[in-house]
Design a protein around this motif. Sequence first.
Motif, mmCIF file in Angstrom:
data_model
loop_
_atom_site.group_PDB
_atom_site.id
_atom_site.type_symbol
_atom_site.label_atom_id
_atom_site.label_comp_id
_atom_site.label_asym_id
_atom_site.label_seq_id
_atom_site.Cartn_x
_atom_site.Cartn_y
_atom_site.Cartn_z
ATOM 1 N N ASN A 59 0.855 -1.185 0.000
ATOM 2 C CA ASN A 59 0.000 0.000 0.000
ATOM 3 C C ASN A 59 0.891 1.236 0.000
ATOM 4 O O ASN A 59 1.610 1.494 0.962
ATOM 5 C CB ASN A 59 -0.903 -0.020 1.236
ATOM 6 C CG ASN A 59 -1.933 1.090 1.235
ATOM 7 O OD1 ASN A 59 -1.606 2.258 1.081
ATOM 8 N ND2 ASN A 59 -3.192 0.721 1.428
ATOM 9 N N SER A 60 0.848 2.014 -1.071
ATOM 10 C CA SER A 60 1.792 3.124 -1.236
ATOM 11 C C SER A 60 1.583 4.250 -0.238
ATOM 12 O O SER A 60 2.485 5.063 -0.018
ATOM 13 C CB SER A 60 1.703 3.684 -2.658
ATOM 14 O OG SER A 60 0.423 4.242 -2.906
ATOM 15 N N ILE A 71 3.538 7.272 -10.298
ATOM 16 C CA ILE A 71 2.312 8.015 -9.990
ATOM 17 C C ILE A 71 1.627 7.435 -8.764
ATOM 18 O O ILE A 71 1.137 8.176 -7.898
ATOM 19 C CB ILE A 71 1.355 8.030 -11.201
ATOM 20 C CG1 ILE A 71 1.944 8.879 -12.328
ATOM 21 C CG2 ILE A 71 -0.015 8.566 -10.794
ATOM 22 C CD1 ILE A 71 1.068 8.964 -13.563
ATOM 23 N N GLU A 72 1.587 6.117 -8.653
ATOM 24 C CA GLU A 72 0.986 5.509 -7.461
ATOM 25 C C GLU A 72 1.747 5.922 -6.208
ATOM 26 O O GLU A 72 1.148 6.177 -5.156
ATOM 27 C CB GLU A 72 0.963 3.986 -7.576
ATOM 28 C CG GLU A 72 0.278 3.334 -6.376
ATOM 29 C CD GLU A 72 0.238 1.819 -6.426
ATOM 30 O OE1 GLU A 72 -0.565 1.234 -5.680
ATOM 31 O OE2 GLU A 72 1.017 1.225 -7.200
ATOM 32 N N ALA A 73 3.070 5.996 -6.310
ATOM 33 C CA ALA A 73 3.878 6.420 -5.165
ATOM 34 C C ALA A 73 3.535 7.850 -4.756
ATOM 35 O O ALA A 73 3.412 8.159 -3.561
ATOM 36 C CB ALA A 73 5.364 6.311 -5.501
ATOM 37 N N ILE A 74 3.366 8.732 -5.741
ATOM 38 C CA ILE A 74 3.014 10.124 -5.432
ATOM 39 C C ILE A 74 1.640 10.193 -4.777
ATOM 40 O O ILE A 74 1.450 10.878 -3.762
ATOM 41 C CB ILE A 74 3.039 10.991 -6.705
ATOM 42 C CG1 ILE A 74 4.442 11.031 -7.309
ATOM 43 C CG2 ILE A 74 2.572 12.413 -6.383
ATOM 44 C CD1 ILE A 74 4.504 11.709 -8.668
ATOM 45 N N ILE A 75 0.669 9.483 -5.345
ATOM 46 C CA ILE A 75 -0.686 9.501 -4.786
ATOM 47 C C ILE A 75 -0.679 8.974 -3.354
ATOM 48 O O ILE A 75 -1.296 9.555 -2.455
ATOM 49 C CB ILE A 75 -1.646 8.682 -5.666
ATOM 50 C CG1 ILE A 75 -1.885 9.410 -6.989
ATOM 51 C CG2 ILE A 75 -2.975 8.439 -4.946
ATOM 52 C CD1 ILE A 75 -2.717 8.624 -7.993
ATOM 53 N N GLY A 76 0.037 7.882 -3.121
ATOM 54 C CA GLY A 76 0.111 7.331 -1.773
ATOM 55 C C GLY A 76 0.730 8.305 -0.793
ATOM 56 O O GLY A 76 0.279 8.441 0.352
ATOM 57 N N ASN A 95 -9.478 2.212 -0.314
ATOM 58 C CA ASN A 95 -10.795 2.614 -0.806
ATOM 59 C C ASN A 95 -10.708 3.202 -2.211
ATOM 60 O O ASN A 95 -11.592 2.970 -3.051
ATOM 61 C CB ASN A 95 -11.419 3.645 0.139
ATOM 62 C CG ASN A 95 -11.867 3.037 1.456
ATOM 63 O OD1 ASN A 95 -11.993 1.827 1.576
ATOM 64 N ND2 ASN A 95 -12.108 3.889 2.443
ATOM 65 N N LEU A 96 -9.647 3.959 -2.473
ATOM 66 C CA LEU A 96 -9.447 4.526 -3.812
ATOM 67 C C LEU A 96 -9.282 3.404 -4.834
ATOM 68 O O LEU A 96 -9.883 3.439 -5.918
ATOM 69 C CB LEU A 96 -8.218 5.433 -3.811
ATOM 70 C CG LEU A 96 -7.953 6.239 -5.084
ATOM 71 C CD1 LEU A 96 -8.995 7.343 -5.256
ATOM 72 C CD2 LEU A 96 -6.549 6.853 -5.049
ATOM 73 N N ASP A 97 -8.480 2.393 -4.485
ATOM 74 C CA ASP A 97 -8.262 1.258 -5.386
ATOM 75 C C ASP A 97 -9.557 0.472 -5.595
ATOM 76 O O ASP A 97 -9.854 0.016 -6.709
ATOM 77 C CB ASP A 97 -7.188 0.329 -4.818
ATOM 78 C CG ASP A 97 -5.806 0.969 -4.806
ATOM 79 O OD1 ASP A 97 -5.622 2.009 -5.465
ATOM 80 O OD2 ASP A 97 -4.917 0.426 -4.124
ATOM 81 N N LYS A 98 -10.319 0.303 -4.532
ATOM 82 C CA LYS A 98 -11.575 -0.449 -4.623
ATOM 83 C C LYS A 98 -12.589 0.284 -5.498
ATOM 84 O O LYS A 98 -13.331 -0.336 -6.272
ATOM 85 C CB LYS A 98 -12.148 -0.667 -3.225
ATOM 86 C CG LYS A 98 -13.416 -1.498 -3.194
ATOM 87 C CD LYS A 98 -13.895 -1.716 -1.761
ATOM 88 C CE LYS A 98 -15.170 -2.549 -1.728
ATOM 89 N NZ LYS A 98 -15.640 -2.765 -0.323
ATOM 90 N N THR A 99 -12.608 1.598 -5.402
ATOM 91 C CA THR A 99 -13.579 2.401 -6.152
ATOM 92 C C THR A 99 -13.256 2.460 -7.639
ATOM 93 O O THR A 99 -14.149 2.327 -8.489
ATOM 94 C CB THR A 99 -13.632 3.832 -5.585
ATOM 95 O OG1 THR A 99 -13.995 3.776 -4.200
ATOM 96 C CG2 THR A 99 -14.642 4.685 -6.340
ATOM 97 N N PHE A 100 -11.975 2.637 -7.971
ATOM 98 C CA PHE A 100 -11.598 2.880 -9.368
ATOM 99 C C PHE A 100 -10.779 1.755 -10.004
ATOM 100 O O PHE A 100 -10.613 1.726 -11.222
ATOM 101 C CB PHE A 100 -10.796 4.185 -9.469
ATOM 102 C CG PHE A 100 -11.569 5.401 -9.077
ATOM 103 C CD1 PHE A 100 -12.482 5.973 -9.950
ATOM 104 C CD2 PHE A 100 -11.403 5.974 -7.828
ATOM 105 C CE1 PHE A 100 -13.209 7.100 -9.594
ATOM 106 C CE2 PHE A 100 -12.122 7.102 -7.455
ATOM 107 C CZ PHE A 100 -13.034 7.664 -8.340
ATOM 108 N N GLY A 101 -10.254 0.846 -9.186
ATOM 109 C CA GLY A 101 -9.301 -0.133 -9.692
ATOM 110 C C GLY A 101 -7.896 0.393 -9.449
ATOM 111 O O GLY A 101 -7.634 1.587 -9.617
ATOM 112 N N ARG A 102 -7.008 -0.494 -9.061
ATOM 113 C CA ARG A 102 -5.659 -0.042 -8.718
ATOM 114 C C ARG A 102 -4.950 0.529 -9.945
ATOM 115 O O ARG A 102 -4.886 -0.101 -11.002
ATOM 116 C CB ARG A 102 -4.843 -1.197 -8.130
ATOM 117 C CG ARG A 102 -3.470 -0.747 -7.655
ATOM 118 C CD ARG A 102 -2.810 -1.763 -6.767
ATOM 119 N NE ARG A 102 -1.569 -1.242 -6.206
ATOM 120 C CZ ARG A 102 -0.843 -1.867 -5.299
ATOM 121 N NH1 ARG A 102 -1.239 -3.037 -4.828
ATOM 122 N NH2 ARG A 102 0.275 -1.327 -4.843
#
Length: 235
Positions: A38-39, A50-55, A73-80
Amino acid sequence: SPFPNHAHPTADEAVEIHDILTKAHQPVSRRPPDHMSNSAQNCGNVPNVIEAIIGTILSQNTSNAVCAKAKSNLDKTFGRNNFEAIAAAPKQKVIDAIRSGGLANKKARMIQGLLQAVKEKHGSYSLQHLARKPESTSSAPALGDDEIMDELLSYDGVGPKTASCVLLFCIGRDSFPVDTHVLRLSHLLGWIPPEANRVTAQAHLDIRVPAELKYGLHMLMFQHGRECKGCKQAG
């Protein structure tokens, strides 16, 4: 350095504190980015930039457990790493997805702004060119640390600490992020002058701390600053 007359830490002082903290805790070895992690919980220690920045954005001003839940929750809502879906979504949907992490309105704006800016600049939702290794056989040369930092800092919501975390944990370069724990210990050690804040402290320490110690010393100071009650009280 913003403090050119402050000659601390010396290389020997950095080694000494590294050794003391290693004995007090345990040796630190560099962990490669893990695509399963989990980033938001691990300072951006994932392969996707980009995932690193968002995390790391989600981890700002909150606890590990809370920001990890927001990222899940972000991953669950939109897909990782479905960055296109996040960028195109109504802002309220992103806010609802990350609400548990706190400051959801601000962080949703930063995340969507980041994605839109990356797409506009590079034509796709990718910053993997920043992670190109110096020893890569690619025809495109790897960027220098300063070039990577300059691009990261050009995006809204990415400050020096976030950029340094991405550089250190995701991209695998030598950088020295300064959070509240590192700042407090650095003041106690006399490594920075009293007027130093996190931004100026990071600019100073990133120059003064030897490159080979940056990962381990950051991790040890973070752990010690979080766990040592005496240092918390003294700070």
